[in-house]
Design an enzyme around this catalytic site. Sequence first.
Site, PDB file in Angstrom:
ATOM      1  N   CYS A  26      -6.433  19.341   3.901  1.00 15.61           N
ATOM      2  CA  CYS A  26      -6.985  20.788   3.898  1.00 15.61           C
ATOM      3  C   CYS A  26      -8.019  21.302   5.680  1.00 15.61           C
ATOM      4  O   CYS A  26      -7.051  20.887   6.679  1.00 15.61           O
ATOM      5  CB  CYS A  26      -7.307  21.777   2.506  1.00 15.61           C
ATOM      6  SG  CYS A  26      -7.842  23.833   3.433  1.00 15.61           S
ATOM      7  N   HIS A  75      -5.102  21.181  -2.148  1.00 16.45           N
ATOM      8  CA  HIS A  75      -6.879  20.962  -3.014  1.00 16.45           C
ATOM      9  C   HIS A  75      -7.191  20.095  -4.512  1.00 16.45           C
ATOM     10  O   HIS A  75      -6.339  20.567  -5.382  1.00 16.45           O
ATOM     11  CB  HIS A  75      -7.659  22.369  -2.986  1.00 16.45           C
ATOM     12  CG  HIS A  75      -8.115  22.327  -1.834  1.00 16.45           C
ATOM     13  ND1 HIS A  75      -9.021  21.468  -0.629  1.00 16.45           N
ATOM     14  CD2 HIS A  75      -8.373  23.169  -1.155  1.00 16.45           C
ATOM     15  CE1 HIS A  75      -9.549  22.239   0.290  1.00 16.45           C
ATOM     16  NE2 HIS A  75      -8.892  23.185   0.436  1.00 16.45           N
TER      17      HIS A  75
HETATM   18  N1  GLN Z   1     -11.272  26.751   6.802  1.00 15.01           N
HETATM   19  C1  GLN Z   1     -10.351  26.202   7.109  1.00 15.01           C
HETATM   20  C2  GLN Z   1      -9.309  27.098   6.271  1.00 15.01           C
HETATM   21  O1  GLN Z   1      -9.919  28.261   5.558  1.00 15.01           O
HETATM   22  C3  GLN Z   1      -9.742  24.999   6.335  1.00 15.01           C
HETATM   23  C4  GLN Z   1      -9.747  25.298   4.979  1.00 15.01           C
HETATM   24  C5  GLN Z   1     -10.007  24.280   3.359  1.00 15.01           C
HETATM   25  O2  GLN Z   1     -10.136  23.395   3.977  1.00 15.01           O
HETATM   26  N2  GLN Z   1      -9.979  24.773   2.451  1.00 15.01           N
HETATM   27  O3  GLN Z   1      -7.587  27.352   6.848  1.00 15.01           O
END
Ligand code: GLN
Length: 241
Positions: free
Chosen positions: A94, A194
């Site tokens: 992510c 994740h």
């Molecule tokens: N900040 C990023 C987004 O919302 C990554 C989010 C995350 O790592 N869960 O796209």
Amino acid sequence: MELKICHMYPDVLNLYGDGGNIICMKKRLEWRGIDVSVTKMPIGSDSSLAGFDLFFIGGGQDFEQEVLLNDLHKGKDASVKAAIEDGKTFLTICGGYQMMGNYYQTHEGVRCDFIGAVNYYTVGSDIRMIGNYKFKCEEVSGGSTVVGFENHSGKTYLGEGVSPLGRVLAGYGNNGEDGTEGVRYRNLFGTYSHGPLLPKNPGLCDIILLSALERKYGKADLEPLDDSAELAAHDVMCGRI
Ligand code: GLN
């Protein structure tokens, strides 16, 4: 045989227990009699990246990604890029995945210039792409079906000729538009999935480990393990999504 794992930014990028992927990789190597060491490289560390075989970078929110920019541009960006070009294995999740691309333009309009190791970029959107999802890896990444959980507002667009990690079967993936999920470039694996990505997807875990072993030792084999519990968890989620 031995693999040296580097966990980059464990203090800043570790949403939903992303670091559990390291426990999974370590156990699957140890069960096969392969030695493993794990070194944490927190923000501010100026230790060299040379000598590591496999790098892990988890996810974070926009705020953490902005905080990291300074540290990244003190030379880690060039070292990460060189390690990727050198065929080292990277698993990035992510926010960590977004960081390997050219830039991330947040929903608030802040532009984060990232590492640019691979030609893709991310733009924050109004919608939050959240929920359990599944995708099928491309053949070069093992071809298995992966179940995961995504939560991002950033939409990632791969540049011309850049290959995704897989194709979305249900959910959003890179942007909810073109059916791609993640990236695969040399031995860099990037994904929006994740948390317990690898425990529930042992096939993908072994592809990642093999890429690091083969780079280091030439031909390498991984003994099969009894994955019945892992695959049962995988199949339950696959049926639900
Ligand atoms: N900040 C990023 C987004 O919302 C990554 C989010 C995350 O790592 N869960 O796209």
